[in-house]
Design an enzyme around this catalytic site. Structure first.
Site, PDB file in Angstrom:
ATOM      1  N   ARG A 103      50.069  37.319  46.498  1.00 41.79           N
ATOM      2  CA  ARG A 103      49.363  36.493  45.502  1.00 41.79           C
ATOM      3  C   ARG A 103      49.624  35.045  45.849  1.00 41.79           C
ATOM      4  O   ARG A 103      50.771  34.596  45.861  1.00 41.79           O
ATOM      5  CB  ARG A 103      49.839  36.823  44.085  1.00 41.79           C
ATOM      6  CG  ARG A 103      49.280  35.874  43.055  1.00 41.79           C
ATOM      7  CD  ARG A 103      49.492  36.323  41.631  1.00 41.79           C
ATOM      8  NE  ARG A 103      48.558  37.370  41.264  1.00 41.79           N
ATOM      9  CZ  ARG A 103      48.207  37.655  40.005  1.00 41.79           C
ATOM     10  NH1 ARG A 103      48.712  36.978  39.000  1.00 41.79           N
ATOM     11  NH2 ARG A 103      47.349  38.629  39.744  1.00 41.79           N
ATOM     12  N   HIS A 130      39.819  38.357  43.520  1.00 44.82           N
ATOM     13  CA  HIS A 130      40.846  39.205  42.887  1.00 44.82           C
ATOM     14  C   HIS A 130      40.347  40.663  42.942  1.00 44.82           C
ATOM     15  O   HIS A 130      39.997  41.254  41.920  1.00 44.82           O
ATOM     16  CB  HIS A 130      41.076  38.735  41.444  1.00 44.82           C
ATOM     17  CG  HIS A 130      42.291  39.324  40.801  1.00 44.82           C
ATOM     18  ND1 HIS A 130      43.239  40.064  41.485  1.00 44.82           N
ATOM     19  CD2 HIS A 130      42.725  39.288  39.506  1.00 44.82           C
ATOM     20  CE1 HIS A 130      44.186  40.435  40.646  1.00 44.82           C
ATOM     21  NE2 HIS A 130      43.899  39.992  39.449  1.00 44.82           N
ATOM     22  N   GLN A 133      41.666  43.811  40.746  1.00 42.25           N
ATOM     23  CA  GLN A 133      41.213  43.851  39.352  1.00 42.25           C
ATOM     24  C   GLN A 133      39.869  44.571  39.239  1.00 42.25           C
ATOM     25  O   GLN A 133      39.629  45.323  38.303  1.00 42.25           O
ATOM     26  CB  GLN A 133      41.104  42.420  38.812  1.00 42.25           C
ATOM     27  CG  GLN A 133      40.653  42.362  37.363  1.00 42.25           C
ATOM     28  CD  GLN A 133      41.689  42.915  36.392  1.00 42.25           C
ATOM     29  OE1 GLN A 133      42.856  42.563  36.458  1.00 42.25           O
ATOM     30  NE2 GLN A 133      41.260  43.789  35.479  1.00 42.25           N
ATOM     31  N   ASP A 218      36.600  35.297  31.658  1.00 40.09           N
ATOM     32  CA  ASP A 218      37.965  35.065  32.149  1.00 40.09           C
ATOM     33  C   ASP A 218      38.383  33.685  31.621  1.00 40.09           C
ATOM     34  O   ASP A 218      37.557  32.933  31.082  1.00 40.09           O
ATOM     35  CB  ASP A 218      37.956  35.097  33.697  1.00 40.09           C
ATOM     36  CG  ASP A 218      39.356  34.985  34.303  1.00 40.09           C
ATOM     37  OD1 ASP A 218      40.359  35.170  33.581  1.00 40.09           O
ATOM     38  OD2 ASP A 218      39.441  34.703  35.523  1.00 40.09           O
ATOM     39  N   CYS A 258      39.894  40.311  32.452  1.00 42.67           N
ATOM     40  CA  CYS A 258      40.991  40.766  33.311  1.00 42.67           C
ATOM     41  C   CYS A 258      42.358  40.515  32.690  1.00 42.67           C
ATOM     42  O   CYS A 258      43.345  41.145  33.059  1.00 42.67           O
ATOM     43  CB  CYS A 258      40.903  40.096  34.680  1.00 42.67           C
ATOM     44  SG  CYS A 258      41.122  38.300  34.609  1.00 42.67           S
ATOM     45  N   ARG A 286      44.769  49.346  36.178  1.00 44.39           N
ATOM     46  CA  ARG A 286      45.352  48.698  37.359  1.00 44.39           C
ATOM     47  C   ARG A 286      46.341  49.652  38.034  1.00 44.39           C
ATOM     48  O   ARG A 286      46.414  49.741  39.259  1.00 44.39           O
ATOM     49  CB  ARG A 286      46.072  47.395  36.970  1.00 44.39           C
ATOM     50  CG  ARG A 286      45.183  46.295  36.396  1.00 44.39           C
ATOM     51  CD  ARG A 286      44.238  45.719  37.426  1.00 44.39           C
ATOM     52  NE  ARG A 286      44.932  45.195  38.583  1.00 44.39           N
ATOM     53  CZ  ARG A 286      45.462  43.965  38.688  1.00 44.39           C
ATOM     54  NH1 ARG A 286      45.351  43.134  37.673  1.00 44.39           N
ATOM     55  NH2 ARG A 286      46.054  43.571  39.808  1.00 44.39           N
TER      56      ARG A 286
END
Ligand code: CP
Ligand code: NVA
Length: 301
Positions: A103, A130, A133, A218, A258, A286
């Site tokens: 990340r 991402h 996700q 988001d 998310c 996830r």
């Protein structure tokens, strides 16, 4: 050959569907307390220079449940944080562990790392994408509403890493994505152009939401943009997902995010905590989706 997962485009559409089907099997197995220990002796390293709750916990738990181990390394506490080159770090770590989740901010860093890694590298979030996700999100959509192919999805808010991954998903899973963002906060125009068969930029949140099967948003200020918060709050006024916007969507529309979410900014509490919201299911998935991804990259493909 080593396969990486830096974006949704690294797997074929058929492979992505296989991963999502497998995620469903993992979910059912866990509910029956059946354990798969297909990754015994495997070690996952997580190299993070941004905060995380879901990504870290889900990957570490996935490895534990699959019989493997994980090592979490905050970049600032590694030699990378003191200037060791990315390529050297990749060469070293990949001689020791079996798979690496990163990340970071720059997508170029993860590409350089993958180029020099002997083992699969997974994008745990960059400023550009991402993709992990999206595996959980497509799994969630499938559980709630069936196959996403041919459906209409609304993206309302920032044209950020999540928006970019939804754009890739529209192409890979063959659905239509309508995107509404304030001027100056749109997604990468080259990416939109490449996906123009599946993606349309529209003028307003209500145009995006009209008849949509899911409304997705988001945060307005992603990690690294904390200093722009005030400016962004002003620019994004009118882009909050509220009951009125949800009522423009299909009657059975779901609300997706998310997380982490900021109630009273990109979404009102009544929507995210209301009956159309599937955000906790997304978060749980996830774990299942990443188990399927790890198995795919390490054993199956
Ligand atoms: N959605 C997501 O990736 O959450 P974290 O930042 O908590 O990992
Ligand atoms: N767009 C957000 C996603 C967090 C999971 C960020 O990059 O901070």
């Amino acid at each position: 050959m080593v396969r990486h997962f830096l974006s949704l485009m690294d797997l074929s559409s058929a492979e992505l569907k296989r991963v999502i089907d497998r995620a469903g099997e993992f979910k059912q197995a866990l509910a029956k307390d059946e354990r798969h220990t297909s990754l015994q002796q495997a070690t996952l390293a997580l190299l993070f220079d941004k905060s995380s709750t879901r990504t870290r916990v889900s990957f570490e738990t996935a490895m534990t449940q699959l019989g493997g181990n994980s090592i979490f390394l905050a970049t600032e506490h590694s030699q990378l944080g003191r200037g060791e080159p990315v390529a050297d770090t990749a060469r070293v770590m990949s001689r020791m562990v079996d798979v690496i989740v990163i990340r970071t901010s720059g997508h170029d860093m993860i590409e350089t790392f993958a180029e020099h890694s002997q083992v699969p590298v997974i994008n745990g979030l960059t400023n550009l994408y991402h993709p992990c996700q999206l595996l959980a999100d497509i799994q969630t959509y499938k559980e709630c509403r069936g196959d996403i192919a041919g459906c209409e999805i609304a993206w309302v808010g920032d044209g950020n890493n999540m928006c970019h991954s939804w754009i890739n998903a529209a192409r890979q899973f063959d659905f239509r994505l309508r995107i509404a963002t304030p001027d100056g906060f749109g997604p990468n125009p080259d990416l939109v152009a490449v996906c123009s068969d599946h993606v349309t930029m529209v003028e307003s949140p209500s145009e995006a939401a009209r008849g949509a099967h899911a409304v997705v948003t988001d945060t307005w200020a992603s990690m690294g943009q904390e200093g722009e918060k005030e400016k962004r709050i002003k620019a994004f006024s009118g882009y909050m997902v509220d009951k009125a916007l949800m009522s423009a969507a299909d009657k059975k529309a779901i609300f997706m995010h998310c997380l982490p979410a900021y109630r009273g900014f990109e979404v009102v509490a009544e929507v995210i905590d209301g009956p159309q919201s599937v955000v906790w299911q997304q978060a749980e998935n996830r774990l299942h989706a990443q188990k399927a991804l790890l198995e795919f990259l390490l054993i199956e493909f």
